[in-house]
Design a protein around this motif. Structure first.
Motif, PDB file in Angstrom:
ATOM      1  N   ARG A   7      -5.650  12.807  37.866  1.00 42.19           N
ATOM      2  CA  ARG A   7      -4.040  13.298  38.340  1.00 42.19           C
ATOM      3  C   ARG A   7      -2.802  12.208  38.485  1.00 42.19           C
ATOM      4  NH1 ARG A   7      -9.308  14.472  43.269  1.00 42.19           N
ATOM      5  NH2 ARG A   7      -9.684  16.090  42.403  1.00 42.19           N
ATOM      6  N   SER A   8      -3.177  11.409  38.609  1.00 38.62           N
ATOM      7  CA  SER A   8      -1.604  10.236  38.564  1.00 38.62           C
ATOM      8  C   SER A   8      -0.724  10.924  37.917  1.00 38.62           C
ATOM      9  CB  SER A   8      -1.610   8.849  38.849  1.00 38.62           C
ATOM     10  OG  SER A   8      -2.548   8.114  37.977  1.00 38.62           O
ATOM     11  N   ASP A  63     -23.971  13.114  41.331  1.00 40.88           N
ATOM     12  CA  ASP A  63     -22.520  12.149  41.786  1.00 40.88           C
ATOM     13  C   ASP A  63     -21.786  11.692  40.364  1.00 40.88           C
ATOM     14  OD1 ASP A  63     -23.145  12.487  44.241  1.00 40.88           O
ATOM     15  OD2 ASP A  63     -24.738  10.530  43.925  1.00 40.88           O
ATOM     16  N   ARG A  64     -20.359  11.314  40.424  1.00 36.75           N
ATOM     17  CA  ARG A  64     -20.193  11.014  39.204  1.00 36.75           C
ATOM     18  C   ARG A  64     -20.174   8.746  39.183  1.00 36.75           C
ATOM     19  NH1 ARG A  64     -14.802  13.598  41.513  1.00 36.75           N
ATOM     20  NH2 ARG A  64     -15.544  16.191  40.974  1.00 36.75           N
ATOM     21  N   PRO A  65     -20.156   8.622  38.037  1.00 33.92           N
ATOM     22  CA  PRO A  65     -20.642   6.754  38.323  1.00 33.92           C
ATOM     23  C   PRO A  65     -18.820   6.739  38.493  1.00 33.92           C
ATOM     24  CG  PRO A  65     -20.242   8.072  36.220  1.00 33.92           C
ATOM     25  CD  PRO A  65     -20.629   9.207  36.792  1.00 33.92           C
ATOM     26  N   TRP A  66     -18.532   5.449  38.892  1.00 34.96           N
ATOM     27  CA  TRP A  66     -17.940   5.104  38.852  1.00 34.96           C
ATOM     28  C   TRP A  66     -16.052   4.931  38.065  1.00 34.96           C
ATOM     29  CZ3 TRP A  66     -15.288   1.124  36.521  1.00 34.96           C
ATOM     30  CH2 TRP A  66     -15.728   1.219  35.511  1.00 34.96           C
ATOM     31  N   GLU A 102     -10.727  17.983  38.018  1.00 35.35           N
ATOM     32  CA  GLU A 102     -12.727  17.307  38.463  1.00 35.35           C
ATOM     33  C   GLU A 102     -13.272  18.161  37.818  1.00 35.35           C
ATOM     34  OE1 GLU A 102     -11.722  21.063  41.019  1.00 35.35           O
ATOM     35  OE2 GLU A 102     -10.123  18.640  40.416  1.00 35.35           O
ATOM     36  N   VAL A 103     -13.336  19.438  36.458  1.00 43.03           N
ATOM     37  CA  VAL A 103     -14.095  20.053  35.646  1.00 43.03           C
ATOM     38  C   VAL A 103     -14.804  18.963  34.515  1.00 43.03           C
ATOM     39  CG1 VAL A 103     -12.878  21.429  34.788  1.00 43.03           C
ATOM     40  CG2 VAL A 103     -15.238  22.127  34.826  1.00 43.03           C
TER      41      VAL A 103
END
Length: 374
Positions: free
Chosen positions: A347-348, A334-337, A324-325
């Protein structure tokens, strides 16, 4: 180098000049302490890179005067904007050295970056020259607010070929911002010599196109750098506008740890410049003044090495940040979509096992400095 502003001689045929007004014995020792700390950080970082404990590193061995003397002339409220060559300048403003080391290790977020507003220190700028407009914008904003804040940006001779350099110089001159353009002319932009970088004989004369004053200084002389910067800052605060400072020196070491200067220059040309490097020169100057003797200088060096050794230990104790860094701190909150989706996709994907750095867990002060570091 006879046309350069110089205060510190060589103890022989080049005489010392009077110490500028505003600098006392304590100030001179403080500047020397900063020089030593920067050198200790730089040499340690080269050794860490050679061991695989940090990534590719941009060394600055021999150019400490352009950083320590310059910064000492500014006020704490002034803003500074470093290039990659001044990567550790933040530690002179209180940034923990371990944070900068973590940045070179590839960490980000809270562990590998610092609060630029708190330390009044811009991000370490790797793109060439893009931070110059930032420095101008900061000092312009201060002017609009009625503040006496100055800003200073460091850059190399290679950056003078970038559009950002000329745009920043023009804007600063037109709006008379308190901006100091500090060019460390070490005569090499990686493998490009300054003779192939510009048709003018000096960087300083470029200021004429922008009706801006300029001064050339001995870039190995921290007191000369202090004097030029102090005069430029004072002038800017009084509404006199920007100043271009050319610190003429020589890149004694490689461009970075991934560079081998023997491939494009005769290293025999480098040898004479080593006699002018700022640490030993400043130490000899202070000894001649009776301000600091050899034992005092050695004590300062030991303290600096200990500080950096502790920083190495702190850096290696940092837990590797999560994926996430990569997405954090791009926006104010926040993070945009699309960032959320990007993180989920990342992550997948199966991740390789992290490669453990060479000598990880070894004592922080266990290494000798490779010759390439100087």
């Amino acid at each position: 180098m006879s046309d350069l502003l110089r205060i510190i001689g060589n103890g022989a045929d080049v005489p010392d000049q009077p110490i500028p007004e505003g600098l006392g014995d304590k100030d001179l020792v403080a500047i020397y302490r900063w020089l030593v700390l920067l050198r200790a950080y730089d040499e340690r970082s080269v050794a860490l890179q050679r061991q695989g404990r940090i990534g590719t590193y941009a060394l600055y061995w021999g150019e400490e005067a352009t950083q320590a003397g310059t910064l000492y002339a500014l006020e704490e409220t002034d803003w500074i904007f470093p290039s990659y060559r001044q990567n550790s300048i933040g530690i002179l403003r209180g940034v923990p050295p371990s944070v900068i080391l973590a940045w070179w290790r590839g960490y980000g977020g809270d562990v590998g970056f610092y609060d630029t507003r708190h330390f009044r220190t811009g991000p370490i700028c790797v793109p060439i020259g893009t931070h110059l407009p930032h420095a101008v914008g900061t000092s312009w904003a201060a002017k609009l607010r009625g503040e006496r804040t100055a800003s200073l940006a460091w850059f190399g001779d290679g950056a003078t070929s970038e559009g950002d350099f000329h745009e920043a110089m023009n804007f600063a001159s037109v709006f008379k911002t308190a901006t100091i353009f500090f060019c460390t002319n070490n005569q090499w932009a990686i493998s490009t010599p300054v003779s192939r970088q510009m048709a003018t004989k000096t960087v300083a004369e470029k200021a004429l196109a922008y009706a801006m004053p300029a001064v050339r200084v001995d870039g190995f002389d921290p007191i000369a750098c202090w004097k030029a910067t102090k005069d430029a800052a004072d002038r800017g605060r009084e509404g006199g506008g920007p100043t271009l400072i050319e610190a003429f020196c020589y890149r004694i070491g490689a461009h970075g740890t991934a560079d081998d200067p023997r491939l494009y220059r005769d290293e025999a040309e480098t040898e004479p410049w080593k006699a002018w490097e700022p640490l030993s020169r400043m130490a000899s100057f202070l000894d001649r003044l009776g301000v600091l003797d050899e034992s005092g200088a050695e004590k300062i060096k030991a303290e600096a090495k200990q500080t950096i050794a502790e920083a190495v230990t702190e850096m290696e104790a940092i837990e590797t940040p999560g994926l996430e860094v990569i997405f954090d701190n791009v926006y104010a909150k926040d993070r945009p979509w699309m960032f959320i989706e990007g993180l989920e996709e990342l992550r997948s994907v199966g991740q390789r096992e992290l490669v453990k750095p060479l000598n990880a867990g070894a004592p922080a002060d266990d290494t000798e400095i490779p010759e390439e570091g100087v």
